[in-house]
Motif scaffolding. Structure first.
Motif, PDB file in Angstrom:
ATOM      1  N   LYS A  40      10.479   6.188   1.780  1.00 43.53           N
ATOM      2  CA  LYS A  40       9.113   6.820   2.606  1.00 43.53           C
ATOM      3  C   LYS A  40       9.428   8.416   1.262  1.00 43.53           C
ATOM      4  O   LYS A  40      10.693   7.823   0.730  1.00 43.53           O
ATOM      5  CB  LYS A  40       9.757   7.595   3.703  1.00 43.53           C
ATOM      6  CG  LYS A  40       9.274   7.087   4.790  1.00 43.53           C
ATOM      7  CD  LYS A  40       9.684   7.834   5.544  1.00 43.53           C
ATOM      8  CE  LYS A  40       9.291   7.506   7.748  1.00 43.53           C
ATOM      9  NZ  LYS A  40       9.363   8.398   8.838  1.00 43.53           N
ATOM     10  N   GLY A  81       4.644  10.457  -1.659  1.00 48.20           N
ATOM     11  CA  GLY A  81       3.933   9.170  -0.446  1.00 48.20           C
ATOM     12  C   GLY A  81       5.201   8.095  -0.141  1.00 48.20           C
ATOM     13  O   GLY A  81       6.230   7.407  -0.172  1.00 48.20           O
ATOM     14  N   THR A  82       4.479   6.987   1.145  1.00 49.36           N
ATOM     15  CA  THR A  82       5.253   6.584   2.186  1.00 49.36           C
ATOM     16  C   THR A  82       4.899   5.013   1.077  1.00 49.36           C
ATOM     17  O   THR A  82       3.624   4.541   1.274  1.00 49.36           O
ATOM     18  CB  THR A  82       5.291   6.522   3.103  1.00 49.36           C
ATOM     19  OG1 THR A  82       5.732   7.895   3.784  1.00 49.36           O
ATOM     20  CG2 THR A  82       5.956   5.396   3.787  1.00 49.36           C
ATOM     21  N   PHE A  83       5.628   4.148   0.726  1.00 46.33           N
ATOM     22  CA  PHE A  83       4.743   2.763   0.593  1.00 46.33           C
ATOM     23  C   PHE A  83       5.084   2.133   1.750  1.00 46.33           C
ATOM     24  O   PHE A  83       6.569   1.926   2.431  1.00 46.33           O
ATOM     25  CB  PHE A  83       5.984   2.780  -1.176  1.00 46.33           C
ATOM     26  CG  PHE A  83       5.511   2.653  -2.465  1.00 46.33           C
ATOM     27  CD1 PHE A  83       5.013   1.804  -3.200  1.00 46.33           C
ATOM     28  CD2 PHE A  83       4.605   4.067  -2.589  1.00 46.33           C
ATOM     29  CE1 PHE A  83       4.142   1.932  -3.938  1.00 46.33           C
ATOM     30  CE2 PHE A  83       4.178   4.005  -3.810  1.00 46.33           C
ATOM     31  CZ  PHE A  83       3.860   3.113  -4.351  1.00 46.33           C
ATOM     32  N   PRO A 119       3.161   8.104  -6.803  1.00 44.05           N
ATOM     33  CA  PRO A 119       3.063   7.285  -6.033  1.00 44.05           C
ATOM     34  C   PRO A 119       1.922   6.533  -6.646  1.00 44.05           C
ATOM     35  O   PRO A 119       1.970   5.093  -6.383  1.00 44.05           O
ATOM     36  CB  PRO A 119       2.842   7.588  -4.418  1.00 44.05           C
ATOM     37  CG  PRO A 119       1.989   9.220  -4.170  1.00 44.05           C
ATOM     38  CD  PRO A 119       2.969   9.347  -5.768  1.00 44.05           C
ATOM     39  N   GLU A 123       9.206   0.004   4.363  1.00 38.78           N
ATOM     40  CA  GLU A 123       8.900   1.536   4.428  1.00 38.78           C
ATOM     41  C   GLU A 123       9.511   2.372   3.552  1.00 38.78           C
ATOM     42  O   GLU A 123      11.071   2.190   4.161  1.00 38.78           O
ATOM     43  CB  GLU A 123       8.052   2.095   6.075  1.00 38.78           C
ATOM     44  CG  GLU A 123       7.633   3.277   5.611  1.00 38.78           C
ATOM     45  CD  GLU A 123       7.715   3.767   7.246  1.00 38.78           C
ATOM     46  OE1 GLU A 123       6.551   3.240   7.327  1.00 38.78           O
ATOM     47  OE2 GLU A 123       8.312   4.615   7.882  1.00 38.78           O
ATOM     48  N   TYR A 169       2.555   2.831  -7.251  1.00 37.24           N
ATOM     49  CA  TYR A 169       1.819   0.984  -7.309  1.00 37.24           C
ATOM     50  C   TYR A 169       0.789   0.659  -8.575  1.00 37.24           C
ATOM     51  O   TYR A 169       1.432  -0.693  -8.152  1.00 37.24           O
ATOM     52  CB  TYR A 169       0.386   2.471  -6.288  1.00 37.24           C
ATOM     53  CG  TYR A 169      -0.415   1.603  -5.883  1.00 37.24           C
ATOM     54  CD1 TYR A 169       0.102   0.489  -4.899  1.00 37.24           C
ATOM     55  CD2 TYR A 169      -1.232   1.374  -6.642  1.00 37.24           C
ATOM     56  CE1 TYR A 169      -0.928  -0.493  -4.057  1.00 37.24           C
ATOM     57  CE2 TYR A 169      -2.994   0.153  -6.082  1.00 37.24           C
ATOM     58  CZ  TYR A 169      -2.129  -0.720  -4.766  1.00 37.24           C
ATOM     59  OH  TYR A 169      -2.997  -1.579  -4.212  1.00 37.24           O
ATOM     60  N   LYS A 225       0.507  -1.517  -0.367  1.00 38.09           N
ATOM     61  CA  LYS A 225       0.160   0.309  -0.111  1.00 38.09           C
ATOM     62  C   LYS A 225       1.032   1.326   0.244  1.00 38.09           C
ATOM     63  O   LYS A 225       2.292   1.274   0.434  1.00 38.09           O
ATOM     64  CB  LYS A 225      -1.234   0.179   1.437  1.00 38.09           C
ATOM     65  CG  LYS A 225      -0.284  -0.066   2.067  1.00 38.09           C
ATOM     66  CD  LYS A 225      -1.229   0.115   3.461  1.00 38.09           C
ATOM     67  CE  LYS A 225       0.096   0.321   5.018  1.00 38.09           C
ATOM     68  NZ  LYS A 225      -1.159  -0.049   6.586  1.00 38.09           N
ATOM     69  N   TYR A 226       0.408   2.130   0.067  1.00 39.82           N
ATOM     70  CA  TYR A 226       0.623   3.735  -0.061  1.00 39.82           C
ATOM     71  C   TYR A 226      -0.105   4.539   0.480  1.00 39.82           C
ATOM     72  O   TYR A 226      -0.943   4.332   0.816  1.00 39.82           O
ATOM     73  CB  TYR A 226       1.557   4.048  -1.417  1.00 39.82           C
ATOM     74  CG  TYR A 226       0.541   4.536  -2.420  1.00 39.82           C
ATOM     75  CD1 TYR A 226       0.275   5.553  -1.859  1.00 39.82           C
ATOM     76  CD2 TYR A 226      -0.416   4.454  -3.745  1.00 39.82           C
ATOM     77  CE1 TYR A 226      -0.480   6.691  -3.035  1.00 39.82           C
ATOM     78  CE2 TYR A 226      -0.809   4.835  -4.322  1.00 39.82           C
ATOM     79  CZ  TYR A 226      -1.321   6.115  -3.714  1.00 39.82           C
ATOM     80  OH  TYR A 226      -2.107   6.806  -4.282  1.00 39.82           O
ATOM     81  N   GLU A 227       0.384   5.777   1.747  1.00 40.43           N
ATOM     82  CA  GLU A 227       0.167   6.631   2.280  1.00 40.43           C
ATOM     83  C   GLU A 227       0.045   7.742   1.817  1.00 40.43           C
ATOM     84  O   GLU A 227       1.417   8.276   1.319  1.00 40.43           O
ATOM     85  CB  GLU A 227       0.387   6.038   4.100  1.00 40.43           C
ATOM     86  CG  GLU A 227       0.063   5.136   4.294  1.00 40.43           C
ATOM     87  CD  GLU A 227       0.532   4.360   5.592  1.00 40.43           C
ATOM     88  OE1 GLU A 227       1.450   5.016   6.262  1.00 40.43           O
ATOM     89  OE2 GLU A 227       0.327   3.346   5.771  1.00 40.43           O
ATOM     90  N   GLN A 228      -0.220   8.770   1.715  1.00 37.34           N
ATOM     91  CA  GLN A 228      -0.226   9.922   1.469  1.00 37.34           C
ATOM     92  C   GLN A 228      -0.762  11.122   2.779  1.00 37.34           C
ATOM     93  O   GLN A 228      -1.850  11.056   2.791  1.00 37.34           O
ATOM     94  CB  GLN A 228      -0.818  10.706   0.366  1.00 37.34           C
ATOM     95  CG  GLN A 228       0.341  10.237  -1.265  1.00 37.34           C
ATOM     96  CD  GLN A 228      -0.229  10.804  -2.564  1.00 37.34           C
ATOM     97  OE1 GLN A 228      -1.429   9.954  -2.326  1.00 37.34           O
ATOM     98  NE2 GLN A 228       0.642  11.186  -3.341  1.00 37.34           N
TER      99      GLN A 228
END
Length: 214
Positions: A175, A158-160, A180, A173, A184, A145-148
């Motif tokens: 960063k 984003g961070t994978f 992203p 992780e 992804y 997943k990735y986070e933004q």
């Protein structure tokens, strides 16, 4: 059983930070060939898909420290000059040079830091003097997943987060990766639709040759 994604399903994910549809997604590697930094870590039978430097936001802390140190040196130098304390001015300049050397080191480390995708694995290569190479086979990835953050959505980074069963989580992780959503989708396609990726890349290469011939 691994899920399968159709082209229509993937196209529905192609939206920007505001949720608006994007145009046609770029699917060819960012470069036709890996850079010399990356090529040495690829074995002959794997296919290179692309490499990415981290987003410039990764340099925010060292750049802010360098800027603050420069302003502090300017103020301190003027103050010490009025006090006629030349020895302390020299010490301040030496400290400033040390700080700027650290900033330059951080920028160099950012430049040599790459996230790499092939048809077999994901890799992270970093380090200027002591080189570190971490990798995770795509077949071992059990979740990704990735986070933004709000700022990440604005600036497109984003961070994978990658999970792998029975694998040391060296790449758990990663960063500050740019674009992203695009990245992804590239990784997801490589994991679940490798044959479709090969077919599309082959077709794009043929179209490019036809355009050159025209």
């Amino acid at each position: 059983m691994q899920p399968e994604f159709t082209e229509d399903e993937l196209s529905g994910l192609r939206t920007d930070a505001a949720g608006m549809p994007l145009g046609p997604r770029r699917v060819l590697p960012l470069e036709d060939e890996p850079s010399s930094l990356v090529a040495r870590y690829l074995f002959p039978t794997e296919r290179y898909r692309g490499e990415w430097k981290r987003h410039w936001i990764h340099l925010t802390t060292p750049l802010l420290i360098g800027t603050a140190a420069t302003f502090a040196l300017g103020y301190l130098s003027g103050f010490l000059a009025r006090q006629e304390v030349s020895g302390l001015t020299t010490v301040a300049v030496i400290i400033w040079l040390g700080v700027m050397g650290w900033v330059a080191w951080q920028i160099g480390d950012w430049y040599f830091d790459r996230f790499i995708l092939t048809n077999k694995r994901v890799m992270v290569v970093n380090g200027i003097i002591t080189r570190k190479v971490g990798m995770m086979p795509l077949l071992r990835v059990t979740d990704m997943k990735y986070e933004q953050s709000p700022l990440g959505r604005m600036l497109n980074y984003g961070t994978f987060v990658l999970e792998s069963a029975g694998q040391d989580q060296a790449l758990r992780e990663v960063k500050h990766l740019p674009n992203p959503n695009e990245l992804y989708l590239r990784v997801v396609e490589e994991m679940y639709e490798p044959q479709a990726v090969e077919a599309r890349l082959g077709k794009d290469a043929e179209d490019a040759k036809a355009d050159d011939g025209a």
